[in-house]
Design a protein around this motif. Sequence first.
Motif, mmCIF file in Angstrom:
data_model
loop_
_atom_site.group_PDB
_atom_site.id
_atom_site.type_symbol
_atom_site.label_atom_id
_atom_site.label_comp_id
_atom_site.label_asym_id
_atom_site.label_seq_id
_atom_site.Cartn_x
_atom_site.Cartn_y
_atom_site.Cartn_z
ATOM 1 N N GLY A 24 0.792 -1.222 0.000
ATOM 2 C CA GLY A 24 0.000 0.000 0.000
ATOM 3 C C GLY A 24 0.821 1.267 0.000
ATOM 4 O O GLY A 24 0.371 2.311 -0.503
ATOM 5 N N SER A 25 2.038 1.202 0.536
ATOM 6 C CA SER A 25 2.872 2.410 0.583
ATOM 7 C C SER A 25 3.294 2.875 -0.803
ATOM 8 O O SER A 25 3.630 4.047 -0.994
ATOM 9 N N LEU A 26 3.263 1.960 -1.804
ATOM 10 C CA LEU A 26 3.652 2.353 -3.158
ATOM 11 C C LEU A 26 2.647 3.315 -3.797
ATOM 12 O O LEU A 26 2.946 3.927 -4.820
ATOM 13 N N ALA A 27 1.460 3.424 -3.203
ATOM 14 C CA ALA A 27 0.501 4.400 -3.712
ATOM 15 C C ALA A 27 0.883 5.823 -3.316
ATOM 16 O O ALA A 27 0.355 6.783 -3.885
ATOM 17 N N PHE A 28 1.786 5.952 -2.326
ATOM 18 C CA PHE A 28 2.172 7.275 -1.838
ATOM 19 C C PHE A 28 3.678 7.527 -1.953
ATOM 20 O O PHE A 28 4.113 8.668 -1.834
ATOM 21 N N TYR A 31 9.274 3.954 -5.917
ATOM 22 C CA TYR A 31 10.023 2.737 -5.558
ATOM 23 C C TYR A 31 11.362 3.026 -4.871
ATOM 24 O O TYR A 31 11.698 2.349 -3.888
ATOM 25 N N PRO A 32 12.162 3.991 -5.320
ATOM 26 C CA PRO A 32 13.424 4.248 -4.607
ATOM 27 C C PRO A 32 13.227 4.636 -3.145
ATOM 28 O O PRO A 32 13.999 4.209 -2.280
ATOM 29 N N ALA A 33 12.194 5.421 -2.849
ATOM 30 C CA ALA A 33 11.945 5.808 -1.460
ATOM 31 C C ALA A 33 11.547 4.601 -0.621
ATOM 32 O O ALA A 33 12.013 4.425 0.515
ATOM 33 N N GLN A 34 10.671 3.743 -1.174
ATOM 34 C CA GLN A 34 10.275 2.555 -0.422
ATOM 35 C C GLN A 34 11.455 1.626 -0.201
ATOM 36 O O GLN A 34 11.615 1.031 0.866
ATOM 37 N N PRO A 86 14.188 9.861 -4.781
ATOM 38 C CA PRO A 86 13.168 9.429 -3.823
ATOM 39 C C PRO A 86 12.139 10.518 -3.570
ATOM 40 O O PRO A 86 12.474 11.677 -3.349
ATOM 41 N N ASN A 87 10.880 10.119 -3.619
ATOM 42 C CA ASN A 87 9.772 11.042 -3.390
ATOM 43 C C ASN A 87 9.071 10.633 -2.106
ATOM 44 O O ASN A 87 8.520 9.538 -2.008
ATOM 45 N N PHE A 88 9.081 11.506 -1.110
ATOM 46 C CA PHE A 88 8.568 11.167 0.207
ATOM 47 C C PHE A 88 7.183 11.781 0.411
ATOM 48 O O PHE A 88 6.923 12.919 0.008
ATOM 49 N N ILE A 91 2.049 10.129 4.509
ATOM 50 C CA ILE A 91 1.257 8.894 4.645
ATOM 51 C C ILE A 91 2.083 7.684 4.228
ATOM 52 O O ILE A 91 2.072 6.630 4.893
ATOM 53 N N GLY A 92 2.830 7.801 3.144
ATOM 54 C CA GLY A 92 3.662 6.687 2.692
ATOM 55 C C GLY A 92 4.755 6.343 3.684
ATOM 56 O O GLY A 92 5.040 5.158 3.924
ATOM 57 N N VAL A 93 5.368 7.367 4.281
ATOM 58 C CA VAL A 93 6.416 7.125 5.282
ATOM 59 C C VAL A 93 5.832 6.422 6.502
ATOM 60 O O VAL A 93 6.436 5.487 7.055
ATOM 61 N N LEU A 94 4.635 6.842 6.930
ATOM 62 C CA LEU A 94 3.998 6.183 8.076
ATOM 63 C C LEU A 94 3.663 4.730 7.750
ATOM 64 O O LEU A 94 3.848 3.839 8.591
ATOM 65 N N MET A 95 3.199 4.477 6.532
ATOM 66 C CA MET A 95 2.837 3.102 6.162
ATOM 67 C C MET A 95 4.069 2.208 6.082
ATOM 68 O O MET A 95 4.063 1.077 6.597
ATOM 69 N N VAL A 96 5.139 2.674 5.455
ATOM 70 C CA VAL A 96 6.328 1.832 5.329
ATOM 71 C C VAL A 96 7.025 1.693 6.683
ATOM 72 O O VAL A 96 7.648 0.652 6.964
#
Length: 281
Positions: A24-28, A31-34, A86-88, A91-96
Amino acid sequence: MVNPWKTYVKLSAVLMGSNGLTKGSLAFLNYPAQLMFKSTKVLPVMVMGAFIPGLKRKYPPHEYVSAVLLVVGLILFTLADAHTSPNFSVIGVLMVSGALIMDAFLGNLQEAIFTMNPATTQTEMLFCSTLVGMPFLIPPMLVTGELFKAWSSCSQHPYVYGVLVFEAMATFIGQVSVLSLIALFGAATTAMVTTARKAITLLLSYLIFTKPLTEQHGSGLLLITMGIILKMLPDNKSPKKGSTATAPPPPPPPMFENEARSEDNRFQIGIEEAEEKRRLV
């Protein structure tokens, strides 16, 4: 089956949380950030091992240094090939970050199950955790309609069934191998092995497809190699002085004492019988 179902319910819930938050974090996040966040998985696994009941693991300082070198080297190597920066997103940071916490619990829980119940097999853990996870996955798939979309897509393209079967077989072999590593060497070592595996896979892709290697690739590979070598160094624990002194021999087992007493009793009875015969004569 040697473990209760409630054990696998907890394990399956953590496994679903880890996979769900990661995907789900890939929606926010791109890939490099995740990948930057997921590459640090070995560090939370080592920290969480000190708090899991049944483990209470403590790692020497050089293993933490080895993990940091491995993580930084993998991040440098993978980002050198990233076409986008990397694009931060918050919400994505909290999910990952939640996925990393779930990963830390997952590996240590699996190790704790193997440690507290050595009769547990890898196939039992994989089968039961997967079977328990199915009832949790089906309702969201029905609500979102993903199950019907996937079914119709597979019907239109039958070759997908063969791909899914092959992927399931490969996943089974990989999961059993990972569980075997956890049972034999622990969660932290397994996390380091899987992290190093990513670096080796990337390196092989460069060698096979003849991609150009930059200085950042070389720096990343150097840090990864240093981390692996540092992990392989044995712990030098010198024995204490006086510990080589031989201990006194243990006392004889009670069995031999009982046999000796029975021999004495039989000898005493023989003497008394001989004395009775002499009196009769």
